[in-house]
Design an enzyme around this catalytic site. Structure first.
Site, PDB file in Angstrom:
ATOM      1  N   GLU A   1      39.992  45.444  43.915  1.00  0.00           N
ATOM      2  CA  GLU A   1      41.169  44.253  44.073  1.00  0.00           C
ATOM      3  C   GLU A   1      41.924  44.273  45.145  1.00  0.00           C
ATOM      4  O   GLU A   1      41.760  45.466  45.818  1.00  0.00           O
ATOM      5  CB  GLU A   1      41.751  44.725  42.961  1.00  0.00           C
ATOM      6  CG  GLU A   1      41.612  44.310  41.138  1.00  0.00           C
ATOM      7  CD  GLU A   1      42.634  44.675  40.536  1.00  0.00           C
ATOM      8  OE1 GLU A   1      44.078  45.015  41.341  1.00  0.00           O
ATOM      9  OE2 GLU A   1      41.872  44.925  39.516  1.00  0.00           O
TER      10      GLU A   1
ATOM     11  N   ASP B   1      44.701  40.234  44.110  1.00  0.00           N
ATOM     12  CA  ASP B   1      45.625  40.790  43.143  1.00  0.00           C
ATOM     13  C   ASP B   1      46.351  40.397  43.951  1.00  0.00           C
ATOM     14  O   ASP B   1      46.771  39.763  45.642  1.00  0.00           O
ATOM     15  CB  ASP B   1      45.510  42.291  44.282  1.00  0.00           C
ATOM     16  CG  ASP B   1      46.392  43.289  42.323  1.00  0.00           C
ATOM     17  OD1 ASP B   1      47.221  42.821  41.282  1.00  0.00           O
ATOM     18  OD2 ASP B   1      47.172  44.506  42.999  1.00  0.00           O
TER      19      ASP B   1
ATOM     20  N   GLU C   1      49.439  40.202  35.465  1.00  0.00           N
ATOM     21  CA  GLU C   1      49.916  41.470  35.536  1.00  0.00           C
ATOM     22  C   GLU C   1      51.113  41.412  34.502  1.00  0.00           C
ATOM     23  O   GLU C   1      52.179  40.086  35.092  1.00  0.00           O
ATOM     24  CB  GLU C   1      50.210  41.472  36.843  1.00  0.00           C
ATOM     25  CG  GLU C   1      48.663  41.695  37.311  1.00  0.00           C
ATOM     26  CD  GLU C   1      49.061  42.255  39.467  1.00  0.00           C
ATOM     27  OE1 GLU C   1      48.097  43.373  40.081  1.00  0.00           O
ATOM     28  OE2 GLU C   1      49.843  41.496  39.865  1.00  0.00           O
TER      29      GLU C   1
END
Length: 160
Positions: free
Chosen positions: A27, A57, A114
């Site tokens: 990531e 990310d 997330e």
């Protein structure tokens, strides 16, 4: 970043652990990519050529150039938790999240949310087509021993 040493280090780890490179995923934050897009593109392409999968990310938190999304060898976008946190109460966060999901789908990338902490957030994401998520709703951070126990329990639940 010394790209040669970085890639050499990754190759050494792959050799030492005898893991298949295609089982690895790195990531990279959007900000890291945008600090030097041309150099990062070179590094990311080399990592992809080794077989490593790549994800962006914290997508949406930096100053990205959408043109790089189509040229970088990225297979996943991770929606930053700052956009997920106030779903479903904040229509702007919902709109941004919808747009990132649509963008990812259009570019044939997997999209991961997330910071999912509530069923309402998870339901919204599923409804919008985001079926991958991480956050406290599913599990809290844990050390390797707890993770081992968690995974064994998930694979072999006790008889009821």
């Amino acid at each position: 970043m010394n790209s040669e040493r970085f890639i050499e280090g990754i190759l050494n780890i792959i050799e030492e652990t005898e893991i298949d490179a295609d089982l690895l995923e790195l990531e990279i934050t959007e900000t890291t990519i945008m600090n030097d897009p041309a150099h990062m593109s070179e590094i990311l392409n080399r990592l992809r050529d080794i077989g490593i999968k790549l994800a962006i990310d914290d997508f949406g938190t930096g100053y990205s150039s959408l043109s790089y999304l189509k040229t970088l060898p990225i297979s996943k976008l991770k929606i930053d938790q700052s956009f997920v946190r106030d779903i479903p109460s904040d229509p702007d966060d919902m709109a941004i999240t919808r747009a990132v999901i649509a963008l990812g789908e259009s570019l044939q990338m997997q999209v991961i949310a997330e910071g999912v902490e509530t069923e309402a957030q998870a339901d919204f994401l599923k409804q919008e087509g985001c079926f991958l998520a991480q956050g406290f709703l599913y599990a809290k951070p844990m050390n390797s021993n707890d993770l081992d126990h968690y995974m064994r329990s998930a694979l072999h639940p006790p008889d009821q």
